[in-house]
Design a protein around this motif. Structure first.
Motif, PDB file in Angstrom:
ATOM      1  N   ILE A 690      33.039  43.872 -27.413  1.00  0.00           N
ATOM      2  CA  ILE A 690      33.344  42.917 -26.354  1.00  0.00           C
ATOM      3  C   ILE A 690      32.696  41.573 -26.653  1.00  0.00           C
ATOM      4  O   ILE A 690      31.568  41.513 -27.160  1.00  0.00           O
ATOM      5  N   CYS A 691      33.391  40.484 -26.327  1.00  0.00           N
ATOM      6  CA  CYS A 691      32.785  39.148 -26.375  1.00  0.00           C
ATOM      7  C   CYS A 691      32.725  38.603 -24.955  1.00  0.00           C
ATOM      8  O   CYS A 691      33.771  38.404 -24.321  1.00  0.00           O
ATOM      9  N   MET A 692      31.522  38.391 -24.471  1.00  0.00           N
ATOM     10  CA  MET A 692      31.334  37.794 -23.148  1.00  0.00           C
ATOM     11  C   MET A 692      30.953  36.331 -23.346  1.00  0.00           C
ATOM     12  O   MET A 692      29.880  36.014 -23.842  1.00  0.00           O
ATOM     13  N   LYS A 693      31.864  35.438 -22.994  1.00  0.00           N
ATOM     14  CA  LYS A 693      31.650  34.016 -23.208  1.00  0.00           C
ATOM     15  C   LYS A 693      31.981  33.256 -21.930  1.00  0.00           C
ATOM     16  O   LYS A 693      32.818  33.695 -21.136  1.00  0.00           O
ATOM     17  N   PHE A 694      31.335  32.101 -21.735  1.00  0.00           N
ATOM     18  CA  PHE A 694      31.504  31.330 -20.506  1.00  0.00           C
ATOM     19  C   PHE A 694      32.144  29.982 -20.816  1.00  0.00           C
ATOM     20  O   PHE A 694      31.729  29.279 -21.742  1.00  0.00           O
ATOM     21  N   LEU A 695      33.169  29.629 -20.025  1.00  0.00           N
ATOM     22  CA  LEU A 695      33.911  28.396 -20.221  1.00  0.00           C
ATOM     23  C   LEU A 695      33.890  27.567 -18.939  1.00  0.00           C
ATOM     24  O   LEU A 695      33.763  28.114 -17.834  1.00  0.00           O
ATOM     25  N   SER A 696      34.050  26.260 -19.087  1.00  0.00           N
ATOM     26  CA  SER A 696      34.194  25.405 -17.910  1.00  0.00           C
ATOM     27  C   SER A 696      35.575  25.631 -17.292  1.00  0.00           C
ATOM     28  O   SER A 696      36.472  26.206 -17.921  1.00  0.00           O
ATOM     29  N   ARG A 697      35.755  25.159 -16.056  1.00  0.00           N
ATOM     30  CA  ARG A 697      37.023  25.367 -15.360  1.00  0.00           C
ATOM     31  C   ARG A 697      38.183  24.741 -16.133  1.00  0.00           C
ATOM     32  O   ARG A 697      39.251  25.349 -16.290  1.00  0.00           O
ATOM     33  N   SER A 698      37.986  23.512 -16.642  1.00  0.00           N
ATOM     34  CA  SER A 698      39.066  22.824 -17.349  1.00  0.00           C
ATOM     35  C   SER A 698      39.423  23.524 -18.656  1.00  0.00           C
ATOM     36  O   SER A 698      40.602  23.699 -18.980  1.00  0.00           O
ATOM     37  N   VAL A 699      38.407  23.943 -19.398  1.00  0.00           N
ATOM     38  CA  VAL A 699      38.668  24.645 -20.661  1.00  0.00           C
ATOM     39  C   VAL A 699      39.335  25.989 -20.390  1.00  0.00           C
ATOM     40  O   VAL A 699      40.247  26.409 -21.110  1.00  0.00           O
ATOM     41  N   ASN A 700      38.874  26.662 -19.327  1.00  0.00           N
ATOM     42  CA  ASN A 700      39.473  27.952 -18.975  1.00  0.00           C
ATOM     43  C   ASN A 700      40.953  27.794 -18.639  1.00  0.00           C
ATOM     44  O   ASN A 700      41.785  28.636 -19.004  1.00  0.00           O
ATOM     45  N   ALA A 701      41.298  26.691 -17.933  1.00  0.00           N
ATOM     46  CA  ALA A 701      42.700  26.445 -17.593  1.00  0.00           C
ATOM     47  C   ALA A 701      43.531  26.239 -18.858  1.00  0.00           C
ATOM     48  O   ALA A 701      44.665  26.731 -18.969  1.00  0.00           O
ATOM     49  N   LYS A 702      42.993  25.505 -19.828  1.00  0.00           N
ATOM     50  CA  LYS A 702      43.694  25.293 -21.092  1.00  0.00           C
ATOM     51  C   LYS A 702      43.895  26.609 -21.842  1.00  0.00           C
ATOM     52  O   LYS A 702      44.961  26.857 -22.419  1.00  0.00           O
ATOM     53  N   VAL A 703      42.853  27.447 -21.837  1.00  0.00           N
ATOM     54  CA  VAL A 703      42.949  28.749 -22.514  1.00  0.00           C
ATOM     55  C   VAL A 703      44.010  29.612 -21.844  1.00  0.00           C
ATOM     56  O   VAL A 703      44.843  30.249 -22.513  1.00  0.00           O
ATOM     57  N   ASP A 704      43.997  29.637 -20.474  1.00  0.00           N
ATOM     58  CA  ASP A 704      45.005  30.427 -19.756  1.00  0.00           C
ATOM     59  C   ASP A 704      46.405  29.918 -20.058  1.00  0.00           C
ATOM     60  O   ASP A 704      47.350  30.703 -20.235  1.00  0.00           O
ATOM     61  N   GLY A 705      46.536  28.577 -20.106  1.00  0.00           N
ATOM     62  CA  GLY A 705      47.842  28.009 -20.421  1.00  0.00           C
ATOM     63  C   GLY A 705      48.298  28.365 -21.823  1.00  0.00           C
ATOM     64  O   GLY A 705      49.471  28.686 -22.050  1.00  0.00           O
ATOM     65  N   PHE A 706      47.380  28.332 -22.772  1.00  0.00           N
ATOM     66  CA  PHE A 706      47.708  28.680 -24.151  1.00  0.00           C
ATOM     67  C   PHE A 706      48.133  30.142 -24.265  1.00  0.00           C
ATOM     68  O   PHE A 706      49.118  30.476 -24.923  1.00  0.00           O
ATOM     69  N   LEU A 707      47.373  31.015 -23.593  1.00  0.00           N
ATOM     70  CA  LEU A 707      47.693  32.439 -23.640  1.00  0.00           C
ATOM     71  C   LEU A 707      49.009  32.727 -22.933  1.00  0.00           C
ATOM     72  O   LEU A 707      49.767  33.623 -23.332  1.00  0.00           O
ATOM     73  N   GLY A 708      49.281  31.940 -21.850  1.00  0.00           N
ATOM     74  CA  GLY A 708      50.528  32.147 -21.126  1.00  0.00           C
ATOM     75  C   GLY A 708      51.746  31.799 -21.949  1.00  0.00           C
ATOM     76  O   GLY A 708      52.835  32.362 -21.774  1.00  0.00           O
ATOM     77  N   ASN A 709      51.576  30.846 -22.871  1.00  0.00           N
ATOM     78  CA  ASN A 709      52.700  30.458 -23.730  1.00  0.00           C
ATOM     79  C   ASN A 709      52.859  31.398 -24.922  1.00  0.00           C
ATOM     80  O   ASN A 709      53.778  31.231 -25.716  1.00  0.00           O
TER      81      ASN A 709
END
Length: 709
Positions: A690-709
């Motif tokens: 497991i990798c437990m990592k912490f992201l800011s809200r804006s970076v997390n939104a970009k990651v979610d958007g990338f994964l969604g595509n």
């Protein structure tokens, strides 16, 4: 660290407090008479004697003190503590005193051994305090090599990994990558010379001059306490406490491992104070090791480290970062010493050198004054056991201890012959290991080494402050400048540092051991043999442990990694300064270095001149310098440890004095030993799931958007 060593057996809960009171009173009486174990007086005027408690016990011969079981136990404890010290060495370089845990575990394991054999009716020799002293000496000598061997400083500073970060003098003639073969050979050659340097002066230092050697005295008090009924009872409770926290710390390390599948993952990268603070290396990383270190180190050390982190990473580095493009090129990478990293490294070096120079001069003045005073009392300086007679009144303890200390002499021919033989072998072989290190450099070092070893051992006896690293830094500048940049001066300086540090450190350690042996009636011969065997163990164990780390963790020595080895880059840059001067420093860095160098001297002077009530609140420059380079995360861990200890002392000081060192040692040992299975898993290519990592809200939104595509 001596106060904490003493505190380890100085109190307890309930009955343990009463049991320890007699031991504490005996020690205090001895300390009031110079720490040499002399008789004190009770409130009723009666003489208090440590040795009268053991007067009915036969003192074993020096050969009987050297048992197989002692060295078997010493070996396993040496491996354990070498792993712990190596981890500390490669993470922050802060090494607390582990004498308490070494003493407790040595006592505990041999007691288990003897009880098991006694139950079978096969016990031939009881466990004595002299044998306990042999174990303590052997273990400390062995794991000390993990620190003084330079694996986190000068030795690793020679490597290509560190040279790449230094940017200067990273050519082939100034680089030597670690290899287990030459490291073992180098340590054998460098470490054994110091054992012979001051042996002829043992009577002068211990009996004639009555030097206190506070750590040696505290260790002897610890061992003497174990071998009384009340001390054994308290030691059993302390070992039980140590075991509980050892298990907790080990299991916590195992649990954390599951969440570290990638870079920047896991609890050790938890942004507990926010992401902005995390980017400036301010966070609590859930390390039991450094919480334990904080419980052992004095409060002022922990506060100083935190203040240094706030000053550097909270104020200075953000301000200098804003000068990017003006003070240094904006195109430089984060790790370049011509950029922000240069300010971090060289300003910390300035603080360390300022603090080291001040304390070197201070201890030198005290040593010289004490030596001159002693010479006036003793018109001659005997170099053997046939020195001037003691004319003053001698207590029962001193009479008994002196008689046994002088009984088993170490022939002068062994000392002189051993020094010359090992020095000659070193002069012949070390240039084969380091071709840049010419034979005449080593000859000069060995000519002056006994004088420096005497100064260090005498100063340690007075102040408990070994200046081995200061003598090593002095060697870096002298021999590096002598060799010059075109003849591998950086490598020469680092190698000479290792030679000089090993000699003066080992000589002071041996005198500490002689003091411990004097106070526990252990023979000087058994102490010397134990030190030799422990040093030999360390010269093999420490390189093997380092090699395990080096092969298991690919990014060892890299800034920002789990094992950054911060002092390796510091020592290498000291060598570069000694060879190249200040030409490689970024803009305004030299001015800031002078300011902090002067500030270190001024702060130390203020500490020495201020009244005691004020001085204890003035921070320590050396401690402040540590986080300048690596960040404040460990400083927060240590501060948590010091807060826990302070609260415990406020609620129940007696219990805290008795059990806090055991709790701290358990936390340090458990987390340290977890490194062994962690290294084995890494070598076997077993990855955490497991990798437990912490992201800011804006970076997390970009990651979610990338994964969604």
């Amino acid at each position: 660290m001596a106060p904490h060593t003493i505190a380890a057996v100085a109190g307890g809960d309930g009955e343990a407090v009463e049991e320890a009171s007699t031991l504490r009173h005996r020690h205090n009486a001895a300390a009031n008479n110079g720490g040499g174990g002399e008789e004190g007086a009770t409130a009723n005027g009666e003489a208090v004697s440590v040795e009268r408690a053991f007067v009915d016990q036969r003192v074993p011969s020096w050969r009987e003190q050297l048992t197989v079981r002692a060295f078997v136990v010493s070996f396993f404890l040496a491996v354990m503590f070498s792993v712990i010290v190596m981890k500390l060495n490669l993470t922050t370089g802060i090494i607390p005193s582990l004498n308490v845990s070494a003493g407790l575990l040595g006592f505990f394991f041999v007691r288990l051994w003897t009880k098991a054999i006694e139950s079978m009716g096969l016990l031939r020799q009881p466990f004595t305090r002299q044998e306990n002293t042999v174990i303590q000496t052997c273990v400390v000598a062995a794991y000390d090599i993990a620190f003084s061997g330079g694996f986190g400083t000068y030795l690793f500073g020679m490597s290509e990994t560190i040279a790449k970060q230094a940017t200067e003098a990273n050519d082939a003639q100034n680089i030597k990558n670690p290899h287990i073969g030459w490291m073992i050979g180098f340590l054998f050659l460098a470490s054994f010379v110091g054992l012979f340097a001051l042996v002829p002066l043992r009577k002068v230092m211990i009996i004639d001059y009555k030097l206190t050697y506070p750590s040696g005295t505290a260790t002897a008090y610890l061992i003497n306490g174990f071998h009384t009924p009340e001390g054994a009872k308290l030691a059993k409770k302390q070992v039980k406490t140590l075991g509980k926290f050892f298990l907790f710390s080990f299991l916590w390390g195992f649990f954390q491992w599951f969440y570290t599948a990638g870079d920047g993952c896991g609890f050790q990268n938890f942004p507990t104070l926010g992401l902005q603070a995390y980017q400036n290396r301010f966070y609590f990383d859930f390390s039991p090791t450094y919480v334990g270190v904080g419980m052992i180190c004095p409060h002022i050390v922990n506060v100083s480290v935190l203040l240094g982190g706030i000053l550097s990473w909270g104020i200075m580095w953000p301000l200098i970062h804003n000068k990017k493009g003006s003070w240094y090129s904006a195109s430089l990478p984060e790790t370049s010493l011509h950029g922000l990293q240069g300010y971090r490294v060289f300003i910390s070096i300035a603080l360390i050198l300022g603090d080291g120079l001040y304390n070197f001069v201070k201890v030198l003045i005290r040593t010289t004054a004490g030596f001159v005073s002693m010479m006036k009392k003793n018109s001659t300086l005997p170099v053997s056991d046939n020195g001037s007679p003691i004319t003053e009144a001698v207590s029962f303890d001193d009479e008994r201890r002196t008689e046994l200390f002088l009984k088993d002499q170490i022939p002068r021919s062994v000392a002189y012959g051993g020094y010359v033989a090992v020095a000659a072998i070193s002069i012949g072989i070390l240039p084969q290991v380091f071709p840049q290190l010419k034979w005449y450099y080593i000859l000069v070092a060995y000519i002056f080494a006994p004088v420096l070893a005497f100064c260090n051992a005498y100063g340690t006896g007075l102040t408990d402050w070994s200046l081995a690293s200061t003598y090593g830094k002095l060697a870096i500048f002298i021999f590096g400048a002598w060799a010059g940049a075109s003849h591998g001066g950086v490598l020469v300086g680092l190698a000479a540092c290792g030679v000089m540090m090993s000699i003066v450190s080992t000589a002071a350690d041996l005198m500490q051991d002689f003091k411990t042996g004097y106070l526990t009636l252990a023979s000087p011969r058994s102490m010397f043999v134990s030190q030799v065997i422990g040093t030999a163990m360390g010269c093999v164990i420490a390189p093997c442990v380092f090699w395990l780390f080096y092969k298991a963790f690919a990014d060892i020595g890299v800034s920002g990694s789990e094992y950054p080895a911060p002092y390796a880059i510091v020592y290498r840059n000291m060598a570069i300064l000694g060879v190249d001067g200040f030409s490689s420093l970024p803009k305004h860095c030299l001015t800031l270095c002078f300011v902090f160098f002067a500030a270190a001297i001024a702060i130390n002077l203020a500490r020495d001149l201020a009244p005691g009530k004020v001085a204890r609140f003035i921070p320590l420059p050396m401690a402040m310098a540590i986080p300048f380079y690596i960040g404040s995360y460990f400083a927060i861990d240590m501060f948590v440890g010091t807060v826990i200890l302070f609260a415990w002392e406020t609620v129940n000081k007696a219990k805290a004095d008795a059990f806090a060192p055991a709790v701290a040692s358990g936390l340090i040992c458990g987390d340290g030993i977890w490194t062994l299975p962690q290294s084995v898993l890494a070598l076997a290519k077993v990855k955490p799931p497991i990798c437990m990592k912490f992201l800011s809200r804006s970076v997390n939104a970009k990651v979610d958007g990338f994964l969604g595509n």
